[in-house]
Design an enzyme around this catalytic site. Structure first.
Site, short mmCIF file in Angstrom:
data_model
loop_
_atom_site.label_atom_id
_atom_site.label_comp_id
_atom_site.label_asym_id
_atom_site.label_seq_id
_atom_site.Cartn_x
_atom_site.Cartn_y
_atom_site.Cartn_z
N LYS A 181 50.36 -31.71 -11.51
CA LYS A 181 49.26 -32.34 -10.40
C LYS A 181 47.71 -31.69 -11.00
O LYS A 181 48.06 -30.16 -12.07
CB LYS A 181 50.43 -31.80 -9.67
CG LYS A 181 49.22 -31.22 -8.23
CD LYS A 181 50.66 -30.45 -7.65
CE LYS A 181 49.86 -30.17 -6.16
NZ LYS A 181 49.73 -29.55 -4.77
N GLU A 213 49.80 -21.99 5.40
CA GLU A 213 50.62 -21.64 3.83
C GLU A 213 50.42 -19.81 3.42
O GLU A 213 49.61 -19.85 3.45
CB GLU A 213 49.87 -21.88 2.98
CG GLU A 213 50.87 -22.86 1.60
CD GLU A 213 50.79 -23.40 0.23
OE1 GLU A 213 51.42 -23.26 -0.52
OE2 GLU A 213 49.75 -24.19 0.74
N GLU A 232 54.63 -34.49 -4.85
CA GLU A 232 54.11 -32.77 -5.24
C GLU A 232 54.58 -31.47 -4.32
O GLU A 232 53.67 -30.68 -5.10
CB GLU A 232 52.46 -33.91 -4.15
CG GLU A 232 51.18 -32.82 -4.08
CD GLU A 232 50.60 -33.40 -3.50
OE1 GLU A 232 49.58 -32.18 -2.63
OE2 GLU A 232 50.12 -34.32 -2.91
N GLU A 268 42.13 -37.71 3.62
CA GLU A 268 43.07 -36.45 3.23
C GLU A 268 41.70 -34.84 3.92
O GLU A 268 42.23 -34.10 4.57
CB GLU A 268 43.44 -35.65 3.08
CG GLU A 268 44.45 -34.83 2.67
CD GLU A 268 46.21 -34.88 1.58
OE1 GLU A 268 46.04 -33.94 0.70
OE2 GLU A 268 46.09 -35.77 1.35
#
Length: 449
Positions: free
Chosen positions: A200, A245, A293, A433
């Site tokens: 990733k 987050e 992911e 996105e």
């Protein structure tokens, strides 16, 4: 080293601020960490620490511990966030020229679990009293707030329905990479992933908003705090945003984190049959690419946190986090901290071990980091770095500086957004996105997106 600090914390009448902490966001130079009307707001500056390089977290940790060990603390409330507090923002990269910082304010207002308090912090020798602390707070709230960033007339509005600026006057331009070049970087990243060198990669991009009428930072924070109540709204030295987050939250020996990876624009659900959340469950939670992911991000955090923990648990299945602009796959992790070399690790020691996670860098970390430097053509500065606060008892909350921007001048703001790239990523979808992730800041600036 700063002179010895003296602090006084007293209960504050919650009726004086029925709207919670957002009602204190009236100055462009305010320090801010708030969620659901609770958290901390700071005014002024009693002490500051700055650092760059790979040891920035540990250097800040040493500075803070020495400062609070020597401090004269009177605390009549005694809960997380009382006593001496520092707000902080750290550069994403150890190679960044951006200075990481801890700022100790002169006045702190805190709200938690229905309790409110006021802390005054000083290096002076004068007597600290409740009356003096209340007078100092009143002075900050009533003084001219145009001292820092923006507010051309020096008086931020308090009407959330009012536009921060004239949207027609604001302009946007690309930052380090144009859209085509950034999509080419995504393509190159996917090609590297397919070679097996990494699983990733997180690629970010920036855009610059020019606001001729002036940026009202306090109003930006107020709008973010009200619209994005499930996020942590932060403001530290011109860095503003609302992150969903949590990198690490520490209270006593308990540490918690919220990991996000996997995103779906809520606008994609327009015209779809059934309930929007059902659509998110089907498209986001049902996507092998998105779940892969997310699993990488969870594994990254739990692996790095394990050496500091005697017990840990995480959600078996991610849940859908619903925000006004997007849905995310999210998981909460909780750990009981163990002693390392005779003491429980501090917030900053944990951050030093955890940052950067796969959620903002990729995996393996070193490979992803090198590829980021090659493909992004961007110094992220504080974007995707830790932002938050800590107190003298070792408690603290540190989010990842996402959905945010840096106010670079009274009329310019640099916005950042990034995407997790895996083997199935499509450049056009990743670009879309980023625009969904820019939306909170654009809206708070009064710019249509």
């Amino acid at each position: 080293m700063t002179s010895t600090l003296r602090t006084l914390t007293v209960p504050l009448d919650g009726d004086s601020a029925p709207e919670g902490l957002p009602s204190y966001l009236v100055r462009d130079d305010v320090l801010c960490w708030t969620r659901r009307e609770a958290g901390l707001v700071g005014f002024g500056e009693a002490a500051r620490f700055t650092a760059t390089g790979p040891e920035r977290f540990l250097e800040a940790d040493i500075w803070w511990r020495h400062l609070v060990i020597e401090a004269d603390i009177t605390d009549h409330v005694e809960c997380p966030g009382t006593g001496p507090v520092a707000f902080g923002s750290f550069a994403f990269s150890k190679a960044s020229e951006h200075e990481s910082r801890l700022i100790v304010p002169e006045i702190v207002v805190g709200v938690r679990d229905g309790r409110a308090w006021l802390t005054q912090i000083t290096a002076d020798d004068g007597e600290l009293t409740e009356a003096g602390a209340l007078a100092a707070l009143k002075g900050w709230l009533e003084s001219d707030p145009a001292a820092a960033v923006g507010s051309p007339d020096g008086r931020p509005t308090t009407d959330l329905a009012a536009a921060v600026v004239n949207p027609d006057a604001a302009t946007l331009k690309t930052g380090s990479l144009g859209e085509e070049d950034w999509m080419n970087a995504v393509t190159a990243g996917v090609a590297e992933i397919r070679t097996g060198k990494l699983e990733k990669l997180v690629l970010a991009r920036d855009i610059v908003a020019t606001v001729p009428g002036g940026v009202n930072a306090a109003e930006v924070l107020r709008q973010l705090a009200v619209r994005y109540r499930e996020c942590w709204t932060y403001g530290v030295d011109g860095l503003v945003g609302a992150t969903p987050e949590m990198l690490i939250q520490v209270e006593g020996r308990t540490a918690q984190a919220r990991v996000l990876a996997g995103t779906l624009d809520r606008r994609d659900a327009v015209g779809e049959a059934g309930l929007p959340l059902d659509y998110a469950e089907r498209v986001l939670a049902g996507s092998e690419k998105q779940r892969h992911e997310h699993e990488i991000a969870i594994q990254s955090l739990t692996t790095q946190l394990a050496p500091f923990s005697e017990a840990m648990n995480a959600h078996d299945e991610p849940f859908i986090l619903e925000l006004p602009n997007v849905w995310h796959l999210a998981s909460d992790v909780k750990a009981e901290l163990t002693e390392v070399e005779g003491h429980v690790p501090t917030c900053l020691a944990l951050i030093n071990a955890l940052h950067p996670t796969a959620a903002v860098c990729g995996t393996p970390t070193q490979v992803a980091g090198a590829l980021i430097r090659k493909l992004e053509h961007l110094d992220r500065g504080p974007y995707a770095g830790p932002v938050g606060w800590l107190d003298a008892a070792g408690n603290g909350e540190w989010g990842i500086a996402l959905r945010g921007a840096v106010i670079e001048s009274p009329t310019t703001v640099r916005l950042y957004a990034g995407c997790g790239i895996v083997e199935g990523s499509q450049p056009e979808a990743e670009l879309a996105e980023t625009w969904a992730k820019f939306r909170p800041m654009l809206e708070s600036l009064g710019i249509s997106s």
